[in-house]
Design a protein around this motif. Structure first.
Motif, mmCIF file in Angstrom:
data_model
loop_
_atom_site.group_PDB
_atom_site.id
_atom_site.type_symbol
_atom_site.label_atom_id
_atom_site.label_comp_id
_atom_site.label_asym_id
_atom_site.label_seq_id
_atom_site.Cartn_x
_atom_site.Cartn_y
_atom_site.Cartn_z
ATOM 1 N N GLY A 120 0.778 -1.227 0.000
ATOM 2 C CA GLY A 120 0.000 0.000 0.000
ATOM 3 C C GLY A 120 0.814 1.285 0.000
ATOM 4 O O GLY A 120 0.256 2.379 0.061
ATOM 5 N N GLU A 121 2.142 1.187 -0.092
ATOM 6 C CA GLU A 121 3.009 2.364 0.003
ATOM 7 C C GLU A 121 3.682 2.754 -1.313
ATOM 8 O O GLU A 121 4.519 3.649 -1.333
ATOM 9 N N ARG A 122 3.333 2.078 -2.428
ATOM 10 C CA ARG A 122 4.025 2.342 -3.693
ATOM 11 C C ARG A 122 3.931 3.815 -4.090
ATOM 12 O O ARG A 122 4.946 4.436 -4.417
ATOM 13 N N GLU A 123 2.736 4.390 -4.085
ATOM 14 C CA GLU A 123 2.588 5.775 -4.537
ATOM 15 C C GLU A 123 3.338 6.746 -3.635
ATOM 16 O O GLU A 123 3.949 7.695 -4.121
ATOM 17 N N GLU A 154 20.225 10.639 -13.500
ATOM 18 C CA GLU A 154 21.018 10.523 -14.731
ATOM 19 C C GLU A 154 20.328 9.671 -15.786
ATOM 20 O O GLU A 154 20.916 9.344 -16.808
ATOM 21 N N GLY A 155 19.078 9.280 -15.541
ATOM 22 C CA GLY A 155 18.313 8.558 -16.549
ATOM 23 C C GLY A 155 18.363 7.048 -16.465
ATOM 24 O O GLY A 155 17.824 6.360 -17.330
ATOM 25 N N ASN A 156 18.992 6.482 -15.440
ATOM 26 C CA ASN A 156 19.029 5.028 -15.272
ATOM 27 C C ASN A 156 17.678 4.541 -14.776
ATOM 28 O O ASN A 156 17.170 5.038 -13.761
ATOM 29 N N GLU A 157 17.109 3.569 -15.484
ATOM 30 C CA GLU A 157 15.785 3.065 -15.136
ATOM 31 C C GLU A 157 15.818 2.177 -13.899
ATOM 32 O O GLU A 157 16.786 1.454 -13.674
ATOM 33 N N PHE A 158 14.746 2.238 -13.132
ATOM 34 C CA PHE A 158 14.509 1.316 -12.023
ATOM 35 C C PHE A 158 13.003 1.221 -11.843
ATOM 36 O O PHE A 158 12.253 2.024 -12.391
ATOM 37 N N CYS A 159 12.557 0.221 -11.131
ATOM 38 C CA CYS A 159 11.123 0.012 -10.935
ATOM 39 C C CYS A 159 10.780 0.074 -9.460
ATOM 40 O O CYS A 159 11.571 -0.315 -8.602
ATOM 41 N N VAL A 160 9.585 0.541 -9.188
ATOM 42 C CA VAL A 160 9.038 0.530 -7.824
ATOM 43 C C VAL A 160 7.834 -0.397 -7.861
ATOM 44 O O VAL A 160 6.877 -0.156 -8.571
ATOM 45 N N GLN A 161 7.937 -1.468 -7.116
ATOM 46 C CA GLN A 161 6.897 -2.496 -7.071
ATOM 47 C C GLN A 161 5.861 -2.140 -6.025
ATOM 48 O O GLN A 161 6.166 -1.575 -5.021
#
Length: 161
Positions: A120-123, A154-161
């Motif tokens: 419930g904390e992603r946002e 610097e534009g490096n992608e990452f994901c937040v689940q």
């Protein structure tokens, strides 16, 4: 007649590793990722002072960073609970090392970090990361799950689940 004995089987020792991220500004990337992950920026001041005294590194290879000496082209962040070498400040566990390179990022990452927010904390986590300098690239909603694809400063992608 004597039976040959089997050699004892040994399990190989797991390798120590760190994830190295190429970047334009290692210090700003270290600050961003230390804040993003709640990690600590490694303090290599004592090691650098010894190396300078020995003449093993030139003065132009170091900068002042957070009122301490740091390598100009390398800086790492480490998990605060993991062990580290107190003589060098180098982490011995989970680490990200930011390395200065001359070229800018030009294509999508082939490797990225997935950050797992509490249920419930992603946002809230996405908003916190945006306040640190990250940007949202896209929101993904698939049958397999939902996540937010972001980019660090610097534009490096990452994901937040």
């Amino acid at each position: 007649m004597t039976q040959p004995t089997e050699a004892p089987r040994t399990t190989p020792t797991p390798l120590h590793w760190k994830l190295v991220i190429d970047c334009a500004n290692p210090q700003s990337q270290a600050d961003f990722w230390a804040a993003a992950l709640h990690y600590e920026v490694e303090d290599n001041n004592a090691l650098i002072e010894r190396l300078l005294e020995l003449g093993a590194v030139p003065r132009e290879a170091v900068v002042e960073f957070h009122a301490r000496l740091a390598f100009r082209d390398l800086v790492a962040v480490r998990h605060p609970d993991d062990p580290y070498d107190p003589d060098s400040g180098t982490g011995l566990g989970r680490r990200l090392l930011f390395q200065r390179v001359p070229e800018a990022k030009s294509v999508k990452n082939r490797l990225h970090l997935d950050l797992h927010a509490a249920a419930g904390e992603r946002e809230g986590e996405v908003e916190r990361l945006e306040a640190l300098g990250a940007s949202v690239l896209r929101r993904v909603k698939e049958p397999a799950g939902e996540w937010v694809v972001m980019a660090d400063p610097e534009g490096n992608e990452f994901c937040v689940q």
